[in-house]
Enzyme design. Structure first.
Site, PDB file in Angstrom:
ATOM      1  N   ASP A 161       5.123 -14.498  11.321  1.00  0.00           N
ATOM      2  CA  ASP A 161       3.798 -14.983  10.916  1.00  0.00           C
ATOM      3  C   ASP A 161       2.783 -13.836  11.057  1.00  0.00           C
ATOM      4  O   ASP A 161       2.361 -13.500  12.163  1.00  0.00           O
ATOM      5  CB  ASP A 161       3.446 -16.171  11.834  1.00  0.00           C
ATOM      6  CG  ASP A 161       2.104 -16.798  11.514  1.00  0.00           C
ATOM      7  OD1 ASP A 161       1.267 -16.146  10.864  1.00  0.00           O
ATOM      8  OD2 ASP A 161       1.884 -17.948  11.936  1.00  0.00           O
ATOM      9  N   HIS A 165      -3.147  10.491  -0.597  1.00  0.00           N
ATOM     10  CA  HIS A 165      -3.370   9.231  -1.310  1.00  0.00           C
ATOM     11  C   HIS A 165      -3.457   9.464  -2.804  1.00  0.00           C
ATOM     12  O   HIS A 165      -2.923   8.705  -3.586  1.00  0.00           O
ATOM     13  CB  HIS A 165      -4.687   8.607  -0.831  1.00  0.00           C
ATOM     14  CG  HIS A 165      -4.465   7.572   0.218  1.00  0.00           C
ATOM     15  ND1 HIS A 165      -5.093   6.357   0.230  1.00  0.00           N
ATOM     16  CD2 HIS A 165      -3.668   7.570   1.301  1.00  0.00           C
ATOM     17  CE1 HIS A 165      -4.697   5.670   1.275  1.00  0.00           C
ATOM     18  NE2 HIS A 165      -3.833   6.390   1.935  1.00  0.00           N
ATOM     19  N   GLU A 184       0.834  -1.215   0.000  1.00  0.00           N
ATOM     20  CA  GLU A 184       0.000   0.000   0.000  1.00  0.00           C
ATOM     21  C   GLU A 184       0.871   1.269   0.000  1.00  0.00           C
ATOM     22  O   GLU A 184       1.706   1.444   0.893  1.00  0.00           O
ATOM     23  CB  GLU A 184      -0.903  -0.013   1.243  1.00  0.00           C
ATOM     24  CG  GLU A 184      -1.879   1.138   1.293  1.00  0.00           C
ATOM     25  CD  GLU A 184      -2.841   1.050   2.494  1.00  0.00           C
ATOM     26  OE1 GLU A 184      -3.127  -0.069   2.978  1.00  0.00           O
ATOM     27  OE2 GLU A 184      -3.286   2.124   2.930  1.00  0.00           O
ATOM     28  N   LYS A 201      -7.008  -1.354  11.768  1.00  0.00           N
ATOM     29  CA  LYS A 201      -6.424  -1.697  10.455  1.00  0.00           C
ATOM     30  C   LYS A 201      -5.231  -0.770  10.200  1.00  0.00           C
ATOM     31  O   LYS A 201      -4.186  -1.190   9.694  1.00  0.00           O
ATOM     32  CB  LYS A 201      -7.482  -1.570   9.357  1.00  0.00           C
ATOM     33  CG  LYS A 201      -7.065  -2.136   8.002  1.00  0.00           C
ATOM     34  CD  LYS A 201      -6.318  -1.142   7.119  1.00  0.00           C
ATOM     35  CE  LYS A 201      -5.999  -1.736   5.763  1.00  0.00           C
ATOM     36  NZ  LYS A 201      -5.166  -0.836   4.930  1.00  0.00           N
TER      37      LYS A 201
HETATM   38  C1  MEV Z   1      -5.809   2.950   5.433  1.00  0.00           C
HETATM   39  O1  MEV Z   1      -5.017   1.859   5.015  1.00  0.00           O
HETATM   40  C2  MEV Z   1      -5.805   3.053   6.943  1.00  0.00           C
HETATM   41  C3  MEV Z   1      -6.740   4.103   7.545  1.00  0.00           C
HETATM   42  O2  MEV Z   1      -8.050   3.891   7.070  1.00  0.00           O
HETATM   43  C4  MEV Z   1      -6.662   3.961   9.047  1.00  0.00           C
HETATM   44  C5  MEV Z   1      -7.664   4.795   9.805  1.00  0.00           C
HETATM   45  O3  MEV Z   1      -8.732   5.133   9.257  1.00  0.00           O
HETATM   46  O4  MEV Z   1      -7.379   5.083  10.989  1.00  0.00           O
HETATM   47  C6  MEV Z   1      -6.332   5.482   7.100  1.00  0.00           C
END
Ligand code: MEV
Length: 419
Positions: free
Chosen positions: A276, A374, A82, A260
């Site tokens: 892992d 982004h 990413e 995430k």
């Molecule tokens: C994107 O890979 C991760 C985010 O969505 C994390 C978040 O929203 O805190 C930017």
């Protein structure tokens, strides 16, 4: 020790970055060549790692800079597909560095193996009989791994839980094992399997599963940081980040995305070091839900001076010996770049990286929004897809961003004009 603080690292060429990393981590010429060579993992080595091999699969290895953890400088190797993860992590580490960097601690490398006994007539009494036999059970487990015991590890304790299941009560024995610098799956699974006959004899039941738990809540690393409000652009940004955290604490839909973001950083380092990733992800998310409510892995607060304080606690079942860490040629070099002496230190680095990655995401979300940065990175991909090469990639991408038109047809038009 050299400083990991570098500005404009992203502006250097790959060779210039490699030179910097080579000097920082004292890499050999062969190690530098292995990093540069596509296909550093030979087919032979790959064929020994997993089954039915037909090739290898490459991903970018990037370096997050600026990390200061317990006053030690680190360069952080990250493998991730990413865009913007490595840049964001480096930027957050710089912000944290303004407040002294990250401070970490950990519990010690204790993994849990579970042994499930069913058809136990007197589960409560069986539980106590097992606890009475603690020493016998530990001795038997330790006989299975004299090397681990010699290294100062081994089975340390047992816990016994009686759990309600659809079929009735089950007696679940937890064997707590100090696995030292290993990830530990093999050691604890071997011990758990060896204990089955003894557990059956003591409980009078039948043993079914004998396997580690990925909810490694006895192997937790912690990291904290203080980010000066001035570095963030003022107290309003601090308040925005705290509100973003509170959203995640109140809402599992947001907590999933928040975590995430944490794992964007953690998993990238876990992968780079040949550990892992699934074990770490399972551990992190189950830990986030351990109270019965799924919540954020990090916390953000404002201190008495209006600065931002952040903390994280994360289960870290990672090792420095065994598995791909010692077999994958690039993972071996990544471990050398990181410079961790123990698996515990690696776990604490992971916690700091997770906190940094989360800080980067929340800062952007609470201010300009995620899309601007982004889209700039996305524009480069669009330029490449449209056929741009070399210097043209950045030129076309920048022109698309300036025009607010990040589209393949426009990229093609720009390539025609510029070449
Ligand atoms: C994107 O890979 C991760 C985010 O969505 C994390 C978040 O929203 O805190 C930017």
């Amino acid at each position: 020790m050299a400083s990991s603080k570098v500005s404009g690292f992203y502006k250097l060429s790959v060779d210039e970055r490699l030179k910097f990393v080579k000097e920082f981590a004292s890499l050999t010429d062969d190690e530098v060549s292995a990093l540069k060579a596509p296909g550093a993992l030979s087919l032979d080595a790959a064929d020994r790692m997993i089954e039915n091999v037909i090739g290898t699969f490459q991903l970018p290895l990037g370096i997050a800079v600026n990390f200061l953890i317990n006053q030690k400088d680190y360069l952080i190797p990250m493998v991730v597909e990413e865009p913007s993860v490595v840049a964001a992590c480096s930027h957050a580490a710089k912000l944290a560095r303004d407040g002294g960097g990250f401070f970490t601690s950990s519990t010690g490398p204790i993994m849990i193996a579970q042994i499930q006994a069913v058809n136990v007539i007197d589960p409560a009494a069986a539980r106590l009989r097992l606890l009475e036999a603690r020493d016998e059970i530990l001795e038997l487990a330790n006989q299975k791994d004299p090397v681990l015991v010699e290294l100062g590890g081994g089975a340390r304790d047992i816990e016994v839980r009686v759990i309600e299941a659809e079929c009735g009560k089950m007696v679940v024995t937890h064997l707590l094992v100090d696995v030292r610098d290993a990830m530990g799956a093999n050691a604890v699974n071997t011990m758990a399997e060896a204990l089955a006959p003894t557990i059956e004899r003591i409980t009078g039941g039948r043993v079914c599963l004998r396997i580690l738990s990925n909810l490694a809540d006895r192997r937790v690393a912690r990291a904290r940081t203080v980010v000066p409000k001035e570095s963030l652009g003022g107290e309003e940004v601090v308040d925005g980040i705290v509100l973003a955290y509170q959203f995640a604490a109140a809402d599992p839909y947001r907590a999933a995305t928040h975590n995430k973001g944490v794992m964007n950083g953690v998993t990238a380092v876990v992968l780079a070091t040949g550990n892992d990733t699934r074990a770490i992800e399972a551990g992190a998310h189950s830990y986030a839900a351990r109270t019965g409510h799924y919540g954020p892995l990090t916390r953000w607060e404002k201190d008495k001076d209006g600065n931002l304080t952040g903390s994280i606690e994360l289960p870290v079942a990672v090792g420095l010996i065994g598995g791909a860490t010692k077999v994958h040629p690039v993972a071996k070099i990544a471990v050398k770049i990181l410079g961790c002496e123990t698996a515990g230190e690696l776990g604490e680095v992971l916690a700091a990286v997770g906190l940094a990655q989360n800080l980067a995401a929340l800062r952007v979300l609470a201010t300009e929004g995620i899309q601007r940065g982004h889209m700039a990175l996305h524009a480069r991909n669009v330029a490449v897809t449209a056929g741009a090469t070399g210097e043209l990639v950045d030129k076309v991408a920048e022109a698309m961003v300036r025009a607010g038109k990040i589209r393949i047809d426009y990229a093609r038009e720009l390539i025609r004009e510029m070449s």
